[in-house]
Design a protein around this motif. Structure first.
Motif, short mmCIF file in Angstrom:
data_model
loop_
_atom_site.label_atom_id
_atom_site.label_comp_id
_atom_site.label_asym_id
_atom_site.label_seq_id
_atom_site.Cartn_x
_atom_site.Cartn_y
_atom_site.Cartn_z
N ARG A 1 84.05 -54.07 29.62
CA ARG A 1 83.65 -55.48 29.60
C ARG A 1 83.29 -55.96 30.99
O ARG A 1 82.32 -56.72 31.17
N LEU A 6 79.71 -62.01 26.32
CA LEU A 6 80.44 -60.76 26.47
C LEU A 6 81.80 -60.99 27.12
O LEU A 6 82.78 -60.32 26.78
N THR A 59 84.46 -60.46 23.76
CA THR A 59 84.89 -59.07 23.62
C THR A 59 86.20 -58.84 24.36
O THR A 59 86.56 -59.59 25.27
N ARG A 95 88.94 -56.85 26.77
CA ARG A 95 88.92 -56.07 28.01
C ARG A 95 89.83 -54.86 27.81
O ARG A 95 91.06 -54.97 27.78
#
Length: 429
Positions: free
Chosen positions: A97, A204, A208, A210
């Motif tokens: 990420r 992102l 999302t 990590r």
């Protein structure tokens, strides 16, 4: 391959470990994390295409040079090889990420700087090189992280959907770029493109998870990024069975672009006009979209893996007919059939994933995507160069012969590795 490995490979290819049915396009879109990646792809692709169109117009207005204007498209691809060979280790030594967000943030800053009034042309072209350098790193990190978001047989479908949306969004992006230039100055159009990269970075970052880096941080600290990246290239090529898989990733698309590269001279050879050119250019992409959708919805995951090589051959068999110089309508139909063959990438994605050690995944996928882009660039140039000496229809037919030869050679390499025909082994190991 042991019976246990074979059984595991089939389970992995056809269904989730819990025995649930094979994944579908709608099913993977229900995954919230993948939706964030998907939407970010749409927005970033739009931003990239709008930036390319705007820069091409801006450079031509300032220089009146068709060559410099065309370089705004070419320079986006040239640095892919540099980024893949010297920066790919970042995709493994940093959390995915972080890499994805950083690449989009760099793109945002670069395009925003391009919008500064009076920016010299040489500076604009230099900034394009920066965009082209981070692009393979972003693509490789995203491809390497996708199996964590979509495990098992869902991964090839996710890759397929991202390819489909990328193709479709590029078409929309070219139109959007033209519309924006009618309503805005080039500088404001570039700011709008930069906003796309910024929005993708935020999606992102907050959409999302990590996850830890695949490469041990202590080990990575002892080696520079460039040295680790170069070592990673060697390690990727040393992985058992990886070379024919990379050849299948790079060479068929590089040869299959010949009809697109020669659409204008071929239409002229037939006495056709812009309509003929448009038909020839649209046929293969339309077939590609249809092929991926059919393969993703009708074929089982194991079947897609098993028929990688026969499907790749579909790219080239229709091209052999071009030796007869078919008319525009027949040529369009043949190219649409060729496009169906691009769905071989779905099964190939699964084979590459299974062959790649997890610690090398980021570098392997960065190298694979960069080689794909560079190979297509060489394919365009090679087809054009050959057409200086041969009729366009002979060049297209020759690309078909070379493509089939490539598939046959890769099949022999994979068969030698597996101890049997590669396309009969679902696990690909």
């Amino acid at each position: 391959m042991s019976q246990e490995d074979t059984a595991h490979g089939r389970q992995h290819a056809d269904a989730a470990p819990d025995g649930s049915p094979p994944p579908t396009y709608l099913g993977i879109l229900a995954v919230a994390e993948f939706r964030a990646v998907f939407v970010a792809q749409v927005i970033a692709t739009l931003g990239n295409v709008v930036a390319q169109v705007t820069l091409s117009v801006l450079v031509y207005e300032r220089t009146r040079s068709p060559l410099l204007a065309s370089l705004t498209f070419a320079l986006g691809f040239v640095p892919h090889l540099f980024g893949a060979t010297l920066l790919s280790a970042v995709a493994d030594r940093r959390p995915a990420r972080d890499v994805l967000v950083a690449c989009q943030a760099v793109s945002f800053l670069v395009v925003a700087v391009m919008a500064v009034p009076g920016m010299p042309v040489w500076a604009l072209l230099g900034l394009l090189l920066v965009l082209g350098t981070v692009a393979p790193l972003f693509q490789g990190a995203r491809a390497a992280s996708l199996p964590d978001v979509l495990p098992g047989a869902a991964y090839p479908l996710g890759r397929s959907l991202l390819r489909l949306v990328s193709q479709s969004t590029q078409i929309v992006g070219f139109a959007a770029g033209g519309v924006l230039l009618l309503a805005l100055t080039p500088g404001r159009s570039l700011l709008a493109a930069a906003g796309g990269f910024g929005a993708a970075a935020l999606l992102l970052r907050f959409g999302t998870r990590r996850r830890p880096a695949r490469w041990d941080a202590a080990e990575g600290a002892r080696t520079s990024v460039a040295r680790a990246s170069l070592a990673g290239v060697r390690e990727v090529f040393a992985v058992r069975g990886m070379r024919p898989l990379l050849a299948l990733t790079w060479l068929p698309p590089a040869l299959a672009v010949a009809p697109e590269a020669l659409a204008v001279p071929y239409a002229d050879e037939l006495g056709g006009g812009p309509t003929a050119v448009g038909l020839l250019l649209c046929a293969a992409p339309a077939g590609s979209v249809a092929g991926e959708l059919l393969a993703g919805t009708v074929l089982r995951p194991r079947t897609r893996v098993r028929i990688v090589l026969p499907t790749a051959a579909v790219l080239f068999v229709p091209l052999l007919v071009f030796v007869l110089r078919p008319g525009v309508l027949l040529a369009t139909a043949l190219l649409a059939v060729c496009g169906l063959g691009f769905s071989y990438a779905m099964g190939l994605d699964q084979r590459v994933l299974e062959a790649t050690p997890e610690a090398l995944r980021g570098r392997a996928f960065t190298l694979a995507t960069a080689g794909l882009m560079v190979g297509q660039g060489f394919g365009f140039a090679g087809a054009g160069a050959a057409a200086e000496f041969l009729p366009p229809h002979h060049v297209v037919a020759g690309a078909g012969v070379l493509g089939l030869l490539t598939v046959v050679l890769c099949r022999r390499s994979l068969a030698g590795r597996d101890g049997g025909p590669a396309d009969d082994r679902p696990g690909g190991r």
